[in-house]
Design an enzyme around this catalytic site. Structure first.
Site, PDB file in Angstrom:
ATOM      1  N   HIS A  59     -12.592  21.094  36.867  1.00 56.51           N
ATOM      2  CA  HIS A  59     -13.033  20.952  35.472  1.00 56.51           C
ATOM      3  C   HIS A  59     -12.876  19.497  35.026  1.00 56.51           C
ATOM      4  CE1 HIS A  59     -13.662  22.772  31.343  1.00 56.51           C
ATOM      5  NE2 HIS A  59     -13.402  21.493  31.088  1.00 56.51           N
ATOM      6  N   HIS A  61     -15.126  16.001  32.844  1.00 57.77           N
ATOM      7  CA  HIS A  61     -16.281  15.532  32.056  1.00 57.77           C
ATOM      8  C   HIS A  61     -16.606  14.118  32.502  1.00 57.77           C
ATOM      9  CE1 HIS A  61     -16.323  18.878  29.103  1.00 57.77           C
ATOM     10  NE2 HIS A  61     -15.062  18.983  29.520  1.00 57.77           N
ATOM     11  N   GLN A 154     -22.275  20.936  24.429  1.00 56.59           N
ATOM     12  CA  GLN A 154     -21.081  20.474  23.701  1.00 56.59           C
ATOM     13  C   GLN A 154     -21.126  20.784  22.202  1.00 56.59           C
ATOM     14  OE1 GLN A 154     -17.990  17.989  24.548  1.00 56.59           O
ATOM     15  NE2 GLN A 154     -17.748  19.485  22.908  1.00 56.59           N
ATOM     16  N   HIS A 212     -16.443  26.760  28.610  1.00 56.05           N
ATOM     17  CA  HIS A 212     -15.293  26.436  27.772  1.00 56.05           C
ATOM     18  C   HIS A 212     -15.121  27.655  26.867  1.00 56.05           C
ATOM     19  CE1 HIS A 212     -16.116  22.384  29.109  1.00 56.05           C
ATOM     20  NE2 HIS A 212     -15.090  21.916  28.454  1.00 56.05           N
ATOM     21  N   GLU A 215     -11.103  27.722  23.400  1.00 58.74           N
ATOM     22  CA  GLU A 215     -10.255  26.526  23.464  1.00 58.74           C
ATOM     23  C   GLU A 215      -9.804  26.188  22.043  1.00 58.74           C
ATOM     24  OE1 GLU A 215     -12.073  22.967  25.000  1.00 58.74           O
ATOM     25  OE2 GLU A 215     -10.171  21.868  25.035  1.00 58.74           O
ATOM     26  N   ASP A 311      -9.901  17.783  33.429  1.00 62.33           N
ATOM     27  CA  ASP A 311     -10.664  17.763  32.179  1.00 62.33           C
ATOM     28  C   ASP A 311     -11.113  16.360  31.754  1.00 62.33           C
ATOM     29  OD1 ASP A 311     -11.972  18.866  30.036  1.00 62.33           O
ATOM     30  OD2 ASP A 311     -10.199  19.526  28.959  1.00 62.33           O
ATOM     31  N   TRP A 317     -11.091  12.368  24.183  1.00 61.35           N
ATOM     32  CA  TRP A 317     -10.088  13.417  24.031  1.00 61.35           C
ATOM     33  C   TRP A 317      -8.735  13.054  24.613  1.00 61.35           C
ATOM     34  CZ3 TRP A 317     -15.193  14.166  25.377  1.00 61.35           C
ATOM     35  CH2 TRP A 317     -15.962  14.860  24.444  1.00 61.35           C
TER      36      TRP A 317
HETATM   37 FE   FE2 Z   1     -13.574  20.467  29.189  1.00 63.82          FE
END
Ligand code: FE2
Length: 429
Positions: A59, A61, A154, A212, A215, A311, A317
């Site tokens: 996982h 991005h 997203q 996702h 979350e 991630d 993030w």
């Molecule tokens: Fe993610």
């Protein structure tokens, strides 16, 4: 006599077998055992250190990585401000920007012994710049790294007006997995409907799903229930993954006692992302403050396949990270309180064999006819590897050396004491 490409001598394997030789030819393992008598073009002495199949990051991005601070930093530290910030960057970045950042990340990942990455790619951009960029990157890195792409809406499949069309376009272009973000849709009903739509789309196209899911810290979030339901209804068992599931941390225990068997029955895989979950969740709490990691032990006990993902690295993030799946495993171990010997070993599996299973990687394990992909670690066993976040001495792909790090040692200058300290010499069992 056959001349082999490579023989790795005196390796310790993840299952604990010591003194093993691994013989490789044409990208595959020809034999594995004790004292193999064969000639090879390259001989590597593992010196009793652990040789593992490569780390797997299920996982990530890659379209957002290394964009930290562009156009600004995430001040609140929340998931929602991260999404807002990413929304500001999307229209101003170019395909070339994304490719450059992604390739820079891939170099690091390869040097850290990662052999495969599943990356979500944001399709909520009508030009599909991220998709174009990562399809190019997938081709470029293929000799060194397997890259799987997930079409990720997203901004919400229904919340973003063009996401349904864009997602289908991305799949037509060669993105191979269906993604989703039901907890970000406008209503719980829209979220549930998005799960149904996406699972049916995947069933129709014969694709895997990785969503996702839940979350959030919301104890009432129920999208994983819908995901398990539609997986079973459509016969998608084993092809569907729920990523994050952080809300399960906050759910009522009685409800969870019903939910976990449903997840297990539908063979939905689970990917917690320990670094990001502990960083982003619980932000609205004062004290006690929730940890935000899903119920790893309980899901594991029920037989659910769990892989840990990283991630993010240096993006809207998360400001930190270094493509280190052992750091991810160590954080999962701590936050999940997975401290028994068996559980600590399992944390190593969560960033290797379990994640390979979730991604559907073939010939992954170190065995005869397996791929000659492996990492030599400066550690004697799986627990030591996690404890030390062990140095990757060598990275081998298709029987060829593709990365090398010098051994980590420290010279000490103290009279009458040992003068060379090797972190792997503290191993106890
Ligand atoms: Fe993610």
């Amino acid at each position: 006599m056959i001349n082999f490409d490579l023989i790795v001598k005196n390796a310790t394997l993840p299952d604990g077998r010591c003194g093993m030789d691994i013989l490789c030819k044409d990208g595959f393992i020809s034999d594995i055992g004790l004292n193999i008598d064969a000639k090879a073009n390259q001989v590597i002495d593992a010196e009793g250190y652990l040789v593992s199949p490569p780390f797997i990051d299920p996982h990530f991005h890659m379209d957002a990585t290394l964009s930290l601070g562009t156009p600004r930093l995430n001040i609140s530290g929340t998931l929602l401000e991260g999404i807002e910030l990413w929304g500001e960057l999307k229209p101003v970045q170019s395909i070339d920007d994304i490719i450059k950042r992604a390739l820079k990340y891939c170099d690091l990942a390869i040097s850290m012994g990662i052999g495969a990455i599943r990356s979500h790619v944001d399709i909520c951009d009508d030009e599909l710049k991220g998709v174009e960029a990562l399809l190019e990157v997938r081709k470029t890195v293929a000799p060194y790294l397997d890259l799987q792409l997930v079409a990720f809406p997203q901004d919400g499949l229904f919340r973003s007006s063009s996401a349904v069309g864009n997602l289908n376009r991305a799949l037509d272009m060669g993105v191979e997995i269906v993604g989703g973000i039901p907890h970000f849709e406008r209503t719980m009903d829209d979220g549930t409907e998005s799960v149904r739509y996406l699972c049916e789309l995947a069933a129709k196209r014969g694709l895997m799903v990785d969503m996702h899911c839940d979350e959030s810290d919301d104890p009432m979030s129920r999208h994983i229930e819908a995901l398990a339901y539609h997986t079973k209804r459509l016969g998608l068992q084993g092809m569907v993954t729920g990523s994050h599931l952080t809300s399960m941390h906050s759910m009522d225990n009685y409800y969870v006692s019903k939910l976990i068997p449903l997840i297990a029955e539908s063979e939905v895989h689970v990917i917690p992302n320990p670094l990001i979950n502990i960083m982003l969740q619980g932000r609205h709490d004062t004290f006690p403050k929730r940890r935000g990691l899903t119920r790893v032990s309980e899901l594991k006990e029920a037989g659910v396949t769990i892989g840990f993902g990283s991630d993010c690295m240096m993006d809207p993030w998360y400001s930190l990270g270094k493509a280190d799946m052992l750091e991810v495993a160590a954080m999962g171990l701590h936050v999940g309180q997975l401290s028994s010997r068996a559980e600590m070993k399992w944390c190593f599996d969560a960033v290797t064999v379990n994640s390979a299973k979730i991604m559907g990687l073939e010939h992954y394990e170190l065995q005869k006819n397996g791929r000659a992909n492996m990492v030599l670690l400066q550690a004697r066993n799986k627990i030591e590897a996690v404890r030390l976040k062990a140095n990757r001495l060598l990275v081998i792909r298709d029987g060829k050396l593709i990365a090398q790090n010098d051994p980590v040692t420290t010279k000490l200058f103290m009279g009458g004491r040992p003068n060379l300290l090797n972190p792997a010499d503290y191993e106890t069992s």
